[in-house]
Design an enzyme around this catalytic site. Structure first.
Site, PDB file in Angstrom:
ATOM      1  CB  SER A   1      -1.044  -0.085   1.187  1.00 10.61           C
ATOM      2  OG  SER A   1      -1.943   0.893   0.914  1.00 10.61           O
TER       3      SER A   1
ATOM      4  CG  ASP B   1      -7.662  -2.787  -3.026  1.00  9.88           C
ATOM      5  OD1 ASP B   1      -8.484  -2.509  -2.333  1.00  9.88           O
ATOM      6  OD2 ASP B   1      -6.669  -2.517  -3.070  1.00  9.88           O
TER       7      ASP B   1
ATOM      8  CG  HIS C   1      -5.936  -2.316   0.732  1.00  7.71           C
ATOM      9  ND1 HIS C   1      -5.508  -2.020  -0.554  1.00  7.71           N
ATOM     10  CD2 HIS C   1      -5.407  -1.833   1.638  1.00  7.71           C
ATOM     11  CE1 HIS C   1      -4.499  -1.112  -0.342  1.00  7.71           C
ATOM     12  NE2 HIS C   1      -4.432  -1.018   0.930  1.00  7.71           N
TER      13      HIS C   1
END
Length: 236
Positions: free
Chosen positions: A122, A180, A212
């Site tokens: 991320s 996601d 995610h």
């Protein structure tokens, strides 16, 4: 700007003599220790090697604008979570300096730059791209999971300029889950496409049904990819 300070570090040592290093950067709000535990939960064991030390640094807590200025362990600030807004370069560059000190520690320990791989999950992936493409293009590779860069990121320009100057860049491994947030997956694909257009060798992998998160398949892919770039060079 404040002086660069030492980052808190969690590490998995190799079972034998170290000859290479991996820096794995956590996502926003997490810690190095938290990311290591997450990887261990997904794999059922540490991401560990006979000759590679895996480092999990922790970002220092700082006010984070998307959380209305509340402190969070983030690598840099964002005006908002969007591909379209300008990057907060002051905080990004400051953290590049801090992470550069981690790289220097590995160099001081005798690990050559071309025996280091850098990546992240991320926000950690975006941080890794800034660090590698703009300041440390001579590492062995860069990987990003569930991550993206802003459309006008200075990273794209840095890639173009380095390649025009005849400098090389490491290969990028990029992974993203199809479940996601659809916008985030699209942003990830666009990031890979823009880096590829700028001239960087990219490999983008979509994982059906993955949100995610990390999954075993992408971590196993990462392990194999790391070993192709950081093989064990010790004598049998």
């Amino acid at each position: 700007m404040a002086a660069v300070g030492k980052l808190r570090m969690c590490a998995v040592s190799p079972s034998g003599k170290q000859s290479a290093s991996v820096l794995f950067l956590h996502g926003s709000g997490d810690t190095g220790r938290g990311l290591r535990a997450w990887v261990r939960d997904v794999l059922g064991k540490d991401l560990a090697f006979s000759h590679i030390r895996v480092l999990y640094p922790t970002a220092p807590a700082r006010p984070y604008t998307p959380m209305r200025g509340a402190p969070s362990t983030v690598w840099f600030d964002r005006r908002k979570i969007s591909q379209d807004c300008p990057e907060h370069l002051e905080s990004i560059d400051h953290m590049c300096d801090s992470l550069g000190a981690v790289i220097q520690d590995e160099l001081n320990a005798g690990i050559p730059k071309h025996r280091i791989v850098i990546g992240g999950f991320s926000m950690g992936g975006a941080m890794a791209l800034h660090l590698v493409c703009r300041q440390h293009p001579d590492v062995a590779g860069v990987f990003v999971f569930s991550s993206f860069l802003n459309k006008d990121s200075v990273t794209y320009q840095a890639v173009e300029e380095r390649l025009r100057a005849g400098q090389s860049l490491p290969e990028l491994l990029q992974c993203h889950g199809t479940s996601d947030d659809l916008v985030l997956h699209r942003w990830g694909e666009q990031t890979a496409a823009l880096l590829d257009k700028a001239g960087m060798t990219t490999s983008f992998h979509s994982f059906p049904g993955l949100q995610h998160q990390l999954c075993r398949a992408e971590l196993e892919l990462l392990r194999s990819w790391i070993l192709t770039r950081l093989p064990d060079t010790s004598s049998p």
